[in-house]
Design a protein around this motif. Structure first.
Motif, PDB file in Angstrom:
ATOM      1  N   SER A  11       0.806  -1.229   0.000  1.00 48.88           N
ATOM      2  CA  SER A  11       0.000   0.000   0.000  1.00 48.88           C
ATOM      3  C   SER A  11       0.832   1.269   0.000  1.00 48.88           C
ATOM      4  O   SER A  11       0.291   2.365  -0.198  1.00 48.88           O
ATOM      5  CB  SER A  11      -0.930  -0.002   1.219  1.00 48.88           C
ATOM      6  OG  SER A  11      -0.180   0.139   2.420  1.00 48.88           O
ATOM      7  N   LEU A  12       2.130   1.152   0.231  1.00 46.75           N
ATOM      8  CA  LEU A  12       2.957   2.360   0.375  1.00 46.75           C
ATOM      9  C   LEU A  12       2.958   3.221  -0.880  1.00 46.75           C
ATOM     10  O   LEU A  12       2.884   4.453  -0.802  1.00 46.75           O
ATOM     11  CB  LEU A  12       4.387   1.975   0.732  1.00 46.75           C
ATOM     12  CG  LEU A  12       4.646   1.565   2.176  1.00 46.75           C
ATOM     13  CD1 LEU A  12       6.099   1.189   2.365  1.00 46.75           C
ATOM     14  CD2 LEU A  12       4.263   2.680   3.132  1.00 46.75           C
ATOM     15  N   ALA A  13       3.061   2.578  -2.056  1.00 42.69           N
ATOM     16  CA  ALA A  13       3.146   3.351  -3.299  1.00 42.69           C
ATOM     17  C   ALA A  13       1.903   4.214  -3.484  1.00 42.69           C
ATOM     18  O   ALA A  13       1.999   5.390  -3.863  1.00 42.69           O
ATOM     19  CB  ALA A  13       3.329   2.408  -4.487  1.00 42.69           C
ATOM     20  N   GLY A  14       0.724   3.643  -3.182  1.00 44.30           N
ATOM     21  CA  GLY A  14      -0.506   4.415  -3.324  1.00 44.30           C
ATOM     22  C   GLY A  14      -0.552   5.593  -2.376  1.00 44.30           C
ATOM     23  O   GLY A  14      -0.927   6.699  -2.747  1.00 44.30           O
ATOM     24  N   HIS A  15      -0.146   5.375  -1.144  1.00 44.69           N
ATOM     25  CA  HIS A  15      -0.126   6.472  -0.173  1.00 44.69           C
ATOM     26  C   HIS A  15       0.894   7.537  -0.567  1.00 44.69           C
ATOM     27  O   HIS A  15       0.658   8.733  -0.374  1.00 44.69           O
ATOM     28  CB  HIS A  15       0.194   5.932   1.217  1.00 44.69           C
ATOM     29  CG  HIS A  15      -0.942   5.191   1.843  1.00 44.69           C
ATOM     30  ND1 HIS A  15      -2.098   5.805   2.252  1.00 44.69           N
ATOM     31  CD2 HIS A  15      -1.103   3.870   2.127  1.00 44.69           C
ATOM     32  CE1 HIS A  15      -2.927   4.909   2.769  1.00 44.69           C
ATOM     33  NE2 HIS A  15      -2.348   3.726   2.701  1.00 44.69           N
ATOM     34  N   ALA A  16       2.013   7.102  -1.127  1.00 38.28           N
ATOM     35  CA  ALA A  16       3.032   8.056  -1.558  1.00 38.28           C
ATOM     36  C   ALA A  16       2.509   8.945  -2.668  1.00 38.28           C
ATOM     37  O   ALA A  16       2.795  10.148  -2.717  1.00 38.28           O
ATOM     38  CB  ALA A  16       4.288   7.316  -2.014  1.00 38.28           C
ATOM     39  N   LEU A  17       1.724   8.372  -3.579  1.00 36.16           N
ATOM     40  CA  LEU A  17       1.132   9.171  -4.664  1.00 36.16           C
ATOM     41  C   LEU A  17       0.093  10.143  -4.120  1.00 36.16           C
ATOM     42  O   LEU A  17       0.021  11.299  -4.538  1.00 36.16           O
ATOM     43  CB  LEU A  17       0.494   8.247  -5.700  1.00 36.16           C
ATOM     44  CG  LEU A  17       1.455   7.482  -6.608  1.00 36.16           C
ATOM     45  CD1 LEU A  17       0.686   6.491  -7.469  1.00 36.16           C
ATOM     46  CD2 LEU A  17       2.243   8.445  -7.489  1.00 36.16           C
ATOM     47  N   GLU A  18      -0.695   9.684  -3.144  1.00 36.26           N
ATOM     48  CA  GLU A  18      -1.742  10.533  -2.575  1.00 36.26           C
ATOM     49  C   GLU A  18      -1.160  11.731  -1.833  1.00 36.26           C
ATOM     50  O   GLU A  18      -1.761  12.808  -1.796  1.00 36.26           O
ATOM     51  CB  GLU A  18      -2.599   9.717  -1.604  1.00 36.26           C
ATOM     52  CG  GLU A  18      -3.450   8.644  -2.268  1.00 36.26           C
ATOM     53  CD  GLU A  18      -4.111   7.745  -1.243  1.00 36.26           C
ATOM     54  OE1 GLU A  18      -4.001   8.057  -0.031  1.00 36.26           O
ATOM     55  OE2 GLU A  18      -4.720   6.741  -1.639  1.00 36.26           O
ATOM     56  N   SER A  19      -0.004  11.540  -1.210  1.00 40.86           N
ATOM     57  CA  SER A  19       0.584  12.608  -0.386  1.00 40.86           C
ATOM     58  C   SER A  19       1.978  12.966  -0.875  1.00 40.86           C
ATOM     59  O   SER A  19       2.876  13.216  -0.084  1.00 40.86           O
ATOM     60  CB  SER A  19       0.642  12.167   1.079  1.00 40.86           C
ATOM     61  OG  SER A  19       1.446  11.013   1.209  1.00 40.86           O
ATOM     62  N   ALA A  20       2.152  12.987  -2.202  1.00 43.98           N
ATOM     63  CA  ALA A  20       3.486  13.186  -2.776  1.00 43.98           C
ATOM     64  C   ALA A  20       4.110  14.509  -2.338  1.00 43.98           C
ATOM     65  O   ALA A  20       5.331  14.621  -2.225  1.00 43.98           O
ATOM     66  CB  ALA A  20       3.411  13.122  -4.300  1.00 43.98           C
ATOM     67  N   TYR A  21       3.290  15.515  -2.098  1.00 43.69           N
ATOM     68  CA  TYR A  21       3.834  16.829  -1.749  1.00 43.69           C
ATOM     69  C   TYR A  21       3.514  17.228  -0.311  1.00 43.69           C
ATOM     70  O   TYR A  21       3.638  18.382   0.068  1.00 43.69           O
ATOM     71  CB  TYR A  21       3.291  17.885  -2.725  1.00 43.69           C
ATOM     72  CG  TYR A  21       3.675  17.584  -4.142  1.00 43.69           C
ATOM     73  CD1 TYR A  21       4.988  17.779  -4.587  1.00 43.69           C
ATOM     74  CD2 TYR A  21       2.744  17.059  -5.032  1.00 43.69           C
ATOM     75  CE1 TYR A  21       5.345  17.473  -5.885  1.00 43.69           C
ATOM     76  CE2 TYR A  21       3.099  16.758  -6.334  1.00 43.69           C
ATOM     77  CZ  TYR A  21       4.405  16.965  -6.761  1.00 43.69           C
ATOM     78  OH  TYR A  21       4.761  16.655  -8.048  1.00 43.69           O
ATOM     79  N   SER A  22       3.096  16.258   0.479  1.00 46.06           N
ATOM     80  CA  SER A  22       2.844  16.526   1.885  1.00 46.06           C
ATOM     81  C   SER A  22       3.065  15.243   2.666  1.00 46.06           C
ATOM     82  O   SER A  22       3.185  14.167   2.097  1.00 46.06           O
ATOM     83  CB  SER A  22       1.414  17.034   2.101  1.00 46.06           C
ATOM     84  OG  SER A  22       0.474  16.045   1.706  1.00 46.06           O
TER      85      SER A  22
END
Length: 344
Positions: free
Chosen positions: A17-28
């Protein structure tokens, strides 16, 4: 959260799930000190191990999180290496999370300093630690602790003679902390005496060995809590540390410094000795970094000296858990070089 009540593993993210969360919060940051959950949990044993190309991207994302990143599990390589600390199982997790929730600003600042200074020159890294420490001194977590524990420097117990006894024998300089009544607390008096002693060792080329030990029941119980909150404004506090920090002067002669510790080695009582070229401990010694309980981080050099001996993740564990470790564990981790029996 009660330390005996472990958080459910369902709070933890899986590697998948990390990749999806990283995309969701890429700038925060996915979590922050202002959230109810001011930390990020990753279940290292769940899901598929990250591919190398993805791992590099996710490692950078994790290092940018404005909160501690905690890995739980046995697969410590890969994404586990990007975590701020790794626990093999849930045991002890509750205590770590309790401290993070009580002092989320200090917890965030701690891991940010450890991340930033990993490959930094030691003298510069000390400046980063000091700036972070000063910021927290002006913050609400330390101010809350300070209001409940007002300064009382006049109550610090003292003893006859100088704070540090200095003896010279040929090319050997012996320093002994001499405030046993206060458990050799690192007061302003003790700090200044150590700065002068290490400056002498650094300037005198005829000194080939510096041996540091302490009188009394323990090496040092750490900073004199009665003086906490007396330093004035945060900027001036940083300036004082820049001018009168024992760790900075010890670094100028560290190659010839041997320290022997015994009993309690708390806060600065281990942060400073960890800079020594050789560090020995008596069998009954124990070690602790309690600063998170005051809304602070190690500020006597511990964010720099201790990772150099035991690594960033174990340092984060010590500082976020505030737990004691004994001499055997310290030796196993590399915090001390040898356990020796001496006449303390």
């Amino acid at each position: 959260m009660n330390p005996d009540t472990q958080p459910a593993r369902t709070e933890a993210l899986t590697q998948d799930s990390l990749a999806g969360h990283a995309l969701e919060s890429a700038y925060s940051s996915l979590r922050s000190p202002f959230d109810a959950q001011p930390y990020l949990l990753i279940d290292l044993d769940a899901g598929t191990t990250c591919a190398p190309a993805q791992l590099r991207l996710l490692a950078r994302w994790l290092e940018a999180q404005a909160c501690p990143v905690i890995g739980i599990g046995s697969r410590t390589r890969g994404i586990g290496e990007a975590c701020d600390l790794v626990l093999s199982d849930d045991a002890g997790l509750g205590g770590v999370i309790d401290n993070i929730v009580r002092a989320p600003l200090a917890a965030m600042t701690l891991v940010q300093v450890l991340r930033a200074t990993t490959r930094m020159a030691l003298a510069r890294a000390l400046s980063v630690e000091s700036l972070a420490y000063s910021t927290l001194q002006a913050g609400p977590e330390f101010q809350r602790w300070s209001a409940a524990n007002p300064p009382a420097p006049e109550s610090i117990a003292s003893d006859d003679g100088p704070a540090v006894l200095i003896e010279r024998s040929e090319d050997r300089l012996q320093l002994r902390l001499n405030r046993p009544s206060s458990r050799n607390a690192m007061s302003v008096e003790m700090r200044d005496a150590l700065v002068e002693a290490f400056e002498l060792a650094a300037m005198d080329n005829s000194i080939a060995h510096v041996d540091v030990s302490a009188l009394g029941a323990c090496f040092s119980a750490g900073g004199a809590l009665q003086e906490f909150g007396t330093a004035g404004d945060a900027a001036s506090s940083h300036a004082v540390r820049s001018l009168r920090l024992p760790a900075a002067t010890l670094l100028r002669c560290e190659a010839i410094v041997n320290v022997h510790v015994h009993g309690a080695c708390i806060g600065s009582g281990i942060e400073l000795p960890a800079f020594a070229d050789r560090l020995t401990a008596s069998p009954a010694s124990f070690f602790q970094l309690p600063e998170i309980r005051f809304g602070l981080i190690p500020g006597a050099g511990g964010c720099i000296s201790i990772p150099r001996r035991i690594g960033r993740q174990r340092t984060a564990y010590l500082a976020l858990s505030a737990r004691r470790i004994n001499a055997a564990t310290a030796l196993d981790w590399g915090l001390v070089d040898e356990i020796v029996t001496t006449a303390d």
